[in-house]
Design a protein around this motif. Structure first.
Motif, mmCIF file in Angstrom:
data_model
loop_
_atom_site.group_PDB
_atom_site.id
_atom_site.type_symbol
_atom_site.label_atom_id
_atom_site.label_comp_id
_atom_site.label_asym_id
_atom_site.label_seq_id
_atom_site.Cartn_x
_atom_site.Cartn_y
_atom_site.Cartn_z
ATOM 1 N N ARG A 141 -48.490 94.004 60.279
ATOM 2 C CA ARG A 141 -47.467 92.696 60.257
ATOM 3 C C ARG A 141 -48.765 91.598 60.279
ATOM 4 O O ARG A 141 -49.890 91.455 61.002
ATOM 5 C CB ARG A 141 -47.210 92.151 61.473
ATOM 6 N N GLN A 178 -44.201 85.338 57.842
ATOM 7 C CA GLN A 178 -44.270 86.890 58.422
ATOM 8 C C GLN A 178 -44.237 87.830 57.364
ATOM 9 O O GLN A 178 -43.219 87.863 56.614
ATOM 10 C CB GLN A 178 -43.412 86.913 59.430
ATOM 11 N N LYS A 179 -45.044 88.790 57.257
ATOM 12 C CA LYS A 179 -44.761 89.816 56.160
ATOM 13 C C LYS A 179 -45.237 91.253 57.283
ATOM 14 O O LYS A 179 -46.117 91.307 57.889
ATOM 15 C CB LYS A 179 -45.855 89.769 55.117
ATOM 16 N N ASP A 180 -44.191 92.107 56.920
ATOM 17 C CA ASP A 180 -44.247 93.515 57.657
ATOM 18 C C ASP A 180 -44.161 94.570 56.332
ATOM 19 O O ASP A 180 -43.136 94.521 55.548
ATOM 20 C CB ASP A 180 -43.129 93.425 58.550
ATOM 21 N N ASP A 181 -45.093 95.603 56.710
ATOM 22 C CA ASP A 181 -45.107 96.741 55.718
ATOM 23 C C ASP A 181 -45.059 97.895 56.629
ATOM 24 O O ASP A 181 -46.125 97.891 57.523
ATOM 25 C CB ASP A 181 -46.335 96.456 54.777
ATOM 26 N N GLU A 240 -40.235 97.112 53.888
ATOM 27 C CA GLU A 240 -41.239 96.009 53.314
ATOM 28 C C GLU A 240 -40.184 94.671 53.443
ATOM 29 O O GLU A 240 -39.302 94.554 52.982
ATOM 30 C CB GLU A 240 -41.354 96.147 51.952
ATOM 31 N N ARG A 241 -40.770 93.648 54.455
ATOM 32 C CA ARG A 241 -39.845 92.523 54.810
ATOM 33 C C ARG A 241 -40.894 91.471 55.171
ATOM 34 O O ARG A 241 -41.800 91.413 55.247
ATOM 35 C CB ARG A 241 -39.418 92.824 56.468
ATOM 36 N N THR A 242 -40.421 90.178 54.312
ATOM 37 C CA THR A 242 -41.236 88.770 54.153
ATOM 38 C C THR A 242 -40.100 88.064 54.790
ATOM 39 O O THR A 242 -39.025 87.875 54.018
ATOM 40 C CB THR A 242 -41.631 88.766 52.739
ATOM 41 N N GLN A 243 -40.704 87.362 55.860
ATOM 42 C CA GLN A 243 -39.595 86.231 55.994
ATOM 43 C C GLN A 243 -40.296 84.844 56.255
ATOM 44 O O GLN A 243 -41.670 84.761 56.790
ATOM 45 C CB GLN A 243 -39.044 86.296 57.550
ATOM 46 N N SER A 244 -40.031 83.704 55.838
ATOM 47 C CA SER A 244 -40.456 82.585 55.739
ATOM 48 C C SER A 244 -39.293 81.266 56.386
ATOM 49 O O SER A 244 -38.474 81.375 56.017
ATOM 50 C CB SER A 244 -41.343 82.154 54.443
#
Length: 696
Positions: free
Chosen positions: A232, A256-259, A296-300
């Protein structure tokens, strides 16, 4: 599929639950949160919280500042100090030591926060605005970026619109401070945990009318299952500007970016709560496809909070946020038993994005007479939500997998032709009115009404079929509390909930809105001069059009669901150095056929005790430990045994700026099944994390 009968575990009584975790006197009480008059300063400068006069204050319950012990609504708060002390790594770890909240029932999931509040689902908010979580599109607040977390127990639609009857979780972001401060944090732990965090804040102008805060974090860790992991990146800038003595605007942003490889804790009852000729399944067994699955998640998000005081009576407040969430998810899981040693698997995919706008406008009026204090709240809020993406749900994926010794790679990748293009649009407009009257400093009377209009369109772009749902709801709320001279404040309250559901059932049809109502009789105790509080409440909560898991593993709507229970909670300083947090919950959750609801234990109890050494050779050392007891739960004719987990921490201030700390959850590395709901789920294994912090 039908579940073979399991030999019941020994019954557990109320006395056993209390004795395990509440064998400490509740004669002392505490919670160090600033009084209403100091709430704004404390929010802007958390470091001052430890030196200000103590009183429990809450803003979530009424959307206005009010002492928690003088509010006929059930609310619990966990502040930044406690988040740090227990080194909370995910949102669903927050309320482990509070009443009425169940978490960890699905094990250590690395891409979802799971709560049950009073036996029901909850909704999640950040800074008072809804976080959309539709299906597998899950927005995950990063705990390092939070100042505190609040839970509103029971229906909360009167002020927040659509919400499940269990209540809501509100995560409050860190804000700019008037004084310069900062911290750098380094962490390492088992399962290859690595983390570095930065939090700096202070004024940008000499007068202090412009202030900033920047919070950043990087962390990675392996999951509780073999071959799973998550990485993260998190960044949250904020800026506060005093436009005048009466007007302030605070801008809040986050990225926030999760891989990673998702942790699918799904396991069968066979091999977990049920014995087999081949023994039990190891808790770390993974039935997914590690080389194929991904998360793979990107939230802003970007928004602001605006406040203007017209005069001593009227204040206008506006909160607005735009958010995006992009998700590319492949997730393989075990579906059912194929033979004595093998299981069939399913697979799901989601590749899409969510865009949402939320805005909340409020006028707050306060006026006084010789005998009364009146607070009037008038509001209008609007939510606009859009989900677009491709989805696939395969209930037959690859060859059967060995339940006890899985081997991977025996599958055919999903072709794009097997995916469905879907778009969901939802708009909701809400108007609300609430009035709180304080009479003769002895009575608090609370009443509110809200009207909601919601429209939902669910379009299957592949088939060309669109379904539309128009829902209107009128929600009521009321409460009365008597303020005793000795600090004992009894109350009675009634609340309602309303929740349109943007998801569809296995046939592609929209669910009907869920509706709930609750009666509660409670007592709040925080006598003057005592550093803390004790609360107790009994409640009767009911939901219509409830969602349950069918024997085939699908979510279906089946009539009513009821939950009745009792809660006891206290946070208190027994001495200047010894702090106790204790809670007990009894919940009887039942479905329409009067069967016990799955997942929900009747008894939960917890106690956390910490001691800070001062004025001796051990000055700067703090040690703490906690015990969490969760009673047996059921899934049809399957009984899940109760379990007890021990946590511990120790910190030491090397200097005024440097601190070391060690946190251990599940100290004994106890192996247990947390719950069953068609599938069964092992609880989280032992976690050990060491921290080094520099603060200024």
């Amino acid at each position: 599929m039908p579940h073979p009968r399991l030999v019941p575990a020994p019954a557990n009584c109320l006395g056993r639950a209390i004795c395990r975790c509440l064998n400490v006197s509740l004669s002392g009480t505490l919670l160090a949160i600033p009084a209403a008059a100091l709430a704004q300063d404390a929010q802007e400068n958390p470091a001052q919280e430890e030196t200000t006069e103590t009183m429990v204050v809450v803003g979530t319950a009424l959307k206005v500042e009010a002492p928690l012990v003088e509010t006929p609504r059930p609310v619990s708060t966990v502040n930044r100090e406690e988040l740090d002390e227990r080194n909370v790594q995910s949102l669903d770890e927050t309320f482990r030591y509070r009443a009425g909240v169940l978490s960890g029932h699905y094990g250590a999931d690395n891409n979802t926060d799971w709560f049950k509040v009073r036996g029901f689902d909850h909704s999640t908010y950040q800074n008072g605005l809804r976080i959309y979580r539709e299906g597998f599109y899950q927005w995950l607040p990063e705990p390092y970026g939070l100042e505190r977390v609040e839970v509103f127990k029971g229906p909360s639609s009167i002020l927040y619109g659509e919400a499940p009857p269990g209540g809501l979780i509100n995560a409050v972001s860190k804000r700019p401070t008037r004084e310069e401060q900062g911290r750098v944090d380094l962490q390492v732990g088992n399962r290859d945990h690595r983390q570095v965090g930065l939090d700096t804040s202070g004024p940008l102008s000499e007068s202090g009318d412009v202030r900033y805060r920047l919070v950043g974090l990087y962390k990675e860790r392996d999951g509780d299952l073999d071959h799973t992991e998550n990485e993260r990146y998190y960044l949250a800038p904020s800026l506060a500007v005093d436009l005048s003595d009466d007007t302030t605007i605070t801008f809040l942003g986050s990225f926030q970016k999760d891989d990673g490889v998702p942790t699918n804790p799904f396991k069968l009852a066979y091999g977990t709560v049920q014995d087999t000729p081949f023994g039990k399944v190891d808790p770390s067994t993974n039935y997914s496809e590690p080389g194929y699955d991904k998360d793979e998640r990107t939230q802003s998000a970007l928004g602001y909070e605006f406040e203007h005081h017209f005069n001593d009576t009227w204040t206008f407040e506006q909160d607005l946020r735009y958010s995006e969430l992009d998700l590319d998810l492949r997730s393989t899981y075990i579906l059912s038993q194929a033979s004595a040693t093998e299981g069939y698997r399913g697979h799901l995919q989601r590749d899409g994005e969510i865009e949402s706008w939320t805005v909340d406008n409020r006028m707050v009026g306060k006026w006084f007479t010789e005998r009364t204090e009146n607070t009037l709240l008038i509001g209008i809020d609007y939510q606009d939500f859009n989900l677009q993406g491709a989805e696939g749900d395969l209930f037959s994926f690859g060859a059967p997998i060995d339940i006890f010794d899985p081997e991977y790679g025996n599958f055919t990748p999903v072709d794009d032709s097997q995916l469905i293009e879907r778009e969901i649009d939802k708009q909701q407009l809400g108007l609300y009115l609430q009035d709180q009257l304080r009479l003769d400093d002895r009575w608090v009377l609370l009443g509110g009404v809200r009207y909601d209009s919601a429209e939902t369109d669910n379009a299957n772009r592949t088939s060309g079929v669109t379904q539309r749902s128009d829902d209107d709801a009128l929600s009521w709320s009321g409460g009365v509390m008597y303020l005793g001279e000795n600090g004992i404040n009894p109350y009675l309250s009634y609340t309602e909930s309303f929740e349109p559901i943007g998801r569809v059932d296995d046939g592609g049809s929209l669910y009907d809105p869920r509706e709930g109502e609750q009666w509660e009789l409670g007592l709040k105790y925080a006598p003057p001069g005592w550093d803390g509080y004790v609360t107790a409440a009994v409640f009767d909560l009911e939901e219509n059009n409830t969602l349950v898991t069918s024997p085939a593993g699908f979510q279906v709507q089946e009539g009513e669901r009821k939950s009745t229970g009792f809660e006891l909670e206290s946070v208190s300083y027994l001495t200047d150095n010894l702090q106790l947090t204790a809670a007990y919950t009894y919940t009887d959750a039942r479905l329409e056929d009067d069967e016990r609801a799955p997942l929900i234990p009747r008894h939960q109890a917890s106690a956390w005790l910490d001691y800070a050494f001062a004025g001796n050779a051990l000055d700067g050392l703090k040690i703490g430990g906690g015990v969490r007891y969760v009673g047996e739960s059921v899934d049809g004719d399957i009984e899940v045994p109760d379990y007890t987990v021990v946590d511990a921490m120790a910190s030491y201030d090397l200097t005024d700026h440097w601190r070391t700390q060690v946190n251990v959850t599940n100290l004994t590395d106890k192996e247990y099944v947390a719950s069953c709901d068609y599938w069964c789920y092992y609880g989280e294994s032992r976690s050990v994390i060491g921290s080094l912090s520099y603060r200024w």
